[in-house]
Design an enzyme around this catalytic site. Sequence first.
Site, PDB file in Angstrom:
ATOM      1  N   GLY A 192       0.762  -1.233   0.000  1.00  0.00           N
ATOM      2  CA  GLY A 192       0.000   0.000   0.000  1.00  0.00           C
ATOM      3  C   GLY A 192       0.798   1.291   0.000  1.00  0.00           C
ATOM      4  CG  ASP A 193       3.617   4.459   1.605  1.00  0.00           C
ATOM      5  OD1 ASP A 193       3.758   5.044   0.507  1.00  0.00           O
ATOM      6  OD2 ASP A 193       3.977   4.964   2.688  1.00  0.00           O
ATOM      7  CG  LEU A 194       6.358  -1.793  -2.539  1.00  0.00           C
ATOM      8  CD1 LEU A 194       6.845  -2.227  -1.172  1.00  0.00           C
ATOM      9  CD2 LEU A 194       5.876  -2.987  -3.346  1.00  0.00           C
ATOM     10  CD1 TRP A 195       7.495   4.974   0.107  1.00  0.00           C
ATOM     11  CD2 TRP A 195       9.305   6.060  -0.631  1.00  0.00           C
ATOM     12  NE1 TRP A 195       8.043   5.635   1.177  1.00  0.00           N
ATOM     13  CE2 TRP A 195       9.151   6.311   0.749  1.00  0.00           C
ATOM     14  CE3 TRP A 195      10.365   6.658  -1.319  1.00  0.00           C
ATOM     15  CZ2 TRP A 195      10.041   7.116   1.474  1.00  0.00           C
ATOM     16  CZ3 TRP A 195      11.239   7.458  -0.608  1.00  0.00           C
ATOM     17  CH2 TRP A 195      11.075   7.683   0.769  1.00  0.00           C
ATOM     18  CG  ASN A 198       7.981   2.668   3.024  1.00  0.00           C
ATOM     19  OD1 ASN A 198       8.677   3.222   3.855  1.00  0.00           O
ATOM     20  ND2 ASN A 198       6.770   3.097   2.718  1.00  0.00           N
TER      21      ASN A 198
END
Length: 291
Positions: A192-195, A198
């Site tokens: 869900g916040d896979l930059w 992370n």
Amino acid sequence: MARMAGTAARAEALLGLGVVSTTPVAGGDICTSTRLRLTDGRGAIIKTRPHPPEGFFEREAEGLRWLAEAGGAHVPRVLAVADDCLVLDWIEPGKPTTDVAERFGRALAATHAAGAKAFGADQDGFVGLAPLPNRSLPTWPEFFASRRVMPYVRAAVDRQALTSEEAATIEAAMRRIHDFAGPEEPPARIHGDLWSGNIVWGSDGNVWLIDPAAHGGHRETDLAMLSLFGIPHLQRVIDAYDEAAPLADGWKDRVGLHQLHPLLVHAMLFGGTYGARAAAAAKSLLDGKSS
């Protein structure tokens, strides 16, 4: 030194173990991270923040555990969680390689394939410090438009990070989201916040996922986030993913759709050109162009 002593004492109270040494960890502007060496020889990291939003660390711990249950991409073990902190296993950083990237692509496919019971999650969460509405909806297009795009359009307009004209373009795209969403897929178990910030390329030859905004979503969302900010050997990751779990036809044309959420979150939090980029992505969808 006083802060470090306080952090060590907090960790000792939660873990029931002594802390031999503490080392500040660089990076991150939301939490203070400190590496710990414990008396049993293990390494750990403790993340702290004074007066965090209610449930902030608990939601992160729940997301990590849920992703770990999939048995796909590697996730650090949660050692302890409290209102004001989170303690995890320490992951020793290593170097990105093509072999590790390929393994990660396949592992991420396995995580997604573990699925979720619905689009959304049992409780609202956070993306950074921003609230993340997670109440489920029957289909992914409804969920994405109502929970991932429109709340942040309104917030970005309120913060003058998005003009009314730009907002109208994004709203028009959301009214037609069923035209752009592609084939229907079941809920995937996504980070869900896979930059890149992370992801930890570990010295053990694995990629480790941290700081999730985990929920049941569309698997293309994680891949679009990787593409938005980039990681080493991105194409190898995507190729390995596609081999393990073939992506639906036209997925490249939907990258801009899935990037609307992170762009709007960044517009809300940081301003700059993110709002204009989100509007441009929405216009490309309306014009029938690939992002």
